[in-house]
Write an enzyme that holds these catalytic residues in place. Structure first.
Site, PDB file in Angstrom:
ATOM      1  N   HIS A  82       6.260  18.338  72.026  1.00  0.00           N
ATOM      2  CA  HIS A  82       7.051  17.097  71.471  1.00  0.00           C
ATOM      3  C   HIS A  82       8.011  16.699  72.387  1.00  0.00           C
ATOM      4  O   HIS A  82       9.237  17.294  72.503  1.00  0.00           O
ATOM      5  CB  HIS A  82       7.791  18.010  70.097  1.00  0.00           C
ATOM      6  CG  HIS A  82       8.715  16.835  69.422  1.00  0.00           C
ATOM      7  ND1 HIS A  82       8.618  15.597  69.431  1.00  0.00           N
ATOM      8  CD2 HIS A  82       9.736  17.166  68.562  1.00  0.00           C
ATOM      9  CE1 HIS A  82       9.373  15.015  68.661  1.00  0.00           C
ATOM     10  NE2 HIS A  82      10.079  15.792  68.181  1.00  0.00           N
ATOM     11  N   CYS A  90      13.564  11.140  67.418  1.00  0.00           N
ATOM     12  CA  CYS A  90      12.445  11.664  67.568  1.00  0.00           C
ATOM     13  C   CYS A  90      11.334  10.369  67.205  1.00  0.00           C
ATOM     14  O   CYS A  90      10.194  10.678  67.493  1.00  0.00           O
ATOM     15  CB  CYS A  90      12.059  12.825  66.942  1.00  0.00           C
ATOM     16  SG  CYS A  90      13.144  14.073  67.120  1.00  0.00           S
TER      17      CYS A  90
END
Lengths: 138, 388
Positions: free
Chosen positions: B333, B84
């Site tokens: 996200h 991420c």
């Protein structure tokens, strides 16, 4: 290492078996949890590593004899990864032995909500003919 | 001596379940506003075009696909991957190349297309970022790693779930005002506190979204900045950190060691401290992650992050506004895009260009981006400075 059997750790079928890991699995099948110890610096690893994280020396397997631990942290997995979705909900716990070594496994016999600090007991399970695991009981 | 580097332009796709687009079109949406500002392909020397996980699309060599699609097929490009933090890792890589003098002008584009598989499959793929031998066989999903932190945090600091629900309420309050957000709607405290469980103690509203989207920025060396903008955002501090692979090996689960290290390094490089920061974009993949970020970044003492929440210091008029674009929770996200999206948002806030004045933070001189990969194995912290 004895003649290789088809064994997997836990609830999936990771095929990345090595001779060292195979020895771990075969001991686990005999209800022995193995840690490893660096032959040079003596650092202990649970779960075991074949190479020491500090000096990259070889480690050797030896039985981890502690059976009781405290619940360090937990999660109740309600929405699981696809592979384990039929098993949800399940409880994953990090248990901490008095030595400070930790082990991550399912708690399989909870009847009420887990609590950090509660007593855990190490146990073993044959999930099916090929899948074996260590687990926690309360 | 490294050259100074500034962010000079940015673009952002709509985040969401984008069944109308693939990583190709999402990337084009992110680059288009930059192109429209006059930074056409011929002005870009090289690119970093990144996504975190190829499993979602099955596409190999994706940076080539993206470069080709947006007309940069004849410019050097590469992909950077670190879960991420892929977006800020890409920015860090590009910064290094520009600072060192290899290139003058670079495009950094992060993208992820996640919704062409089911939520269970996406959860499966993300759980494979845990240790495949020791963690994955026990079904420890991405939210499960953070739930392990939450259980421990709530125990050590005797904190009720209410605090986490208030973070979700704030995120959705700002996401509702962000036209790029994936889930732009307000949620009440009751909804957020009593939602269905995902990985107890975390519920649905504690978890970020599985999102398709892209974001892009252009960076330029100090002697070229004026060609592109009179409002440069200087990269003033960069810190990176790392933490152990297996979560059980962390000495503490109430903090992310790599984040503390990254923050310290970024503050030192920038010559500033937490009290100097006017706004922060933090990696709220889960509400507990936002709470821990307050403490790892030095906005609150360990165990005191809840005071920021209870006093609403994290709102746009508060002491330290955090994620006033909705954050990962409401804006969404898309893994590889997230760090670039944070950078884009700080630039917009500095320029006073938040779409909605009710989320515009006043007079931002220093902004901080905190981007965490997996459960802390990768962390980047950037400090940006207004250059006008």
């Amino acid at each position: 290492m004895s003649e290789e059997k088809e064994l997997y750790l836990g609830y999936t079928t990771d095929k990345a078996i090595t001779p060292f890991f195979q020895d771990f699995l075969e001991a686990l099948e005999q209800e022995k949890l193995m840690k490893s110890k660096c032959t040079k610096c003596g650092t202990e690893y649970l779960p075991p590593r074949e190479y020491c994280q500090k000096d990259l020396s070889k480690c050797e397997l030896e039985e981890h004899t502690e059976k009781e631990a405290k619940l360090y942290s937990y999660v109740i997995v309600d929405f699981a990864p696809e592979t384990l979705s039929s098993k949800a909900p399940y409880v994953v716990a990090i248990g901490e032995f008095p030595s400070g070594l930790r082990l991550t496994a399912h708690i399989t016999n909870l009847m009420s909500m887990p609590e950090v600090g509660m007593n855990l007991k190490l146990a073993f399970d044959k999930i099916d003919a090929k899948k074996i695991t260590y687990k926690w009981l309360v | 001596m490294a050259r100074k580097v500034a962010v000079v332009a940015g673009g952002h796709s709509k985040f969401g379940k984008r069944y109308d687009a693939t990583m190709r079109e999402l990337s084009a949406e992110a680059y288009k506003p930059i192109y429209d500002e006059g930074i056409t392909q011929d002005k870009i020397d090289a690119t970093v075009l990144s996504y975190a996980a190829s499993q979602f699309t099955g596409q190999g060599a994706g940076s080539a696909l993206i470069a080709d699609y947006i007309g940069l097929y004849d410019k050097p490009h590469l992909r950077v991957e670190s879960a991420c933090t892929t977006g800020t890792a890409s920015l860090r890589a590009a910064w290094g190349m520009v600072a060192a003098g290899l290139y003058d002008v670079m495009l950094v584009l992060g993208v992820e297309q996640m919704n062409r598989v089911s939520s269970a499959t996406a959860t499966e793929y993300m759980s494979q970022a845990g240790d495949m031998r020791w963690e994955y066989p026990y079904g420890i999903s991405f939210p499960a790693f953070y739930a392990l932190m939450a259980s421990r945090y709530m125990h050590e600091y005797d904190m009720p779930h209410d605090v986490l629900a208030k973070i979700a309420v704030k995120s959705h309050h700002y996401g509702a005002q962000n036209p790029k957000a994936h889930l732009p709607r307000e949620v009440s405290f009751e909804e957020a506190n009593n939602a269905i469980p995902i990985c107890r103690p975390l519920n649905l509203y504690d978890c970020s979204l599985i999102t398709d989207g892209a974001a892009a920025v252009v960076i330029a060396a100090e002697d070229r900045v004026n060609e592109f903008t009179d409002r440069p955002m200087w990269i003033k501090g960069i810190g990176a950190g790392a933490s152990s692979m297996k979560i059980q090996d962390r000495e503490s689960l109430t903090s992310i060691p790599g984040a503390k290290h990254a923050a310290k390094a970024a503050y030192e490089m920038a010559g500033v401290g937490p009290d100097d920061i006017d706004m922060a974009q933090v990696h709220d993949c889960f509400t507990i992650a936002e709470l821990i970020a307050y403490e790892d970044l030095g906005f609150a003492e360990p165990g005191k992050g809840r005071e920021i929440v209870e006093n609403k210091e994290n709102y746009h008029t508060g002491r330290i506004p955090v994620n006033c674009d909705g954050g990962l929770k409401s804006k969404g996200h898309p893994l590889g895009a997230t760090g670039v999206s944070m950078t884009y948002e700080i630039m917009k806030q500095m320029r006073g260009e938040a779409e909605n004045q009710s989320r515009q933070i006043e007079d931002v001189k220093l902004g901080l981006a905190h981007n965490v990969g997996q459960s802390g194995q990768f962390v980047n912290v950037f400090i940006f400075e207004r250059g006008w």
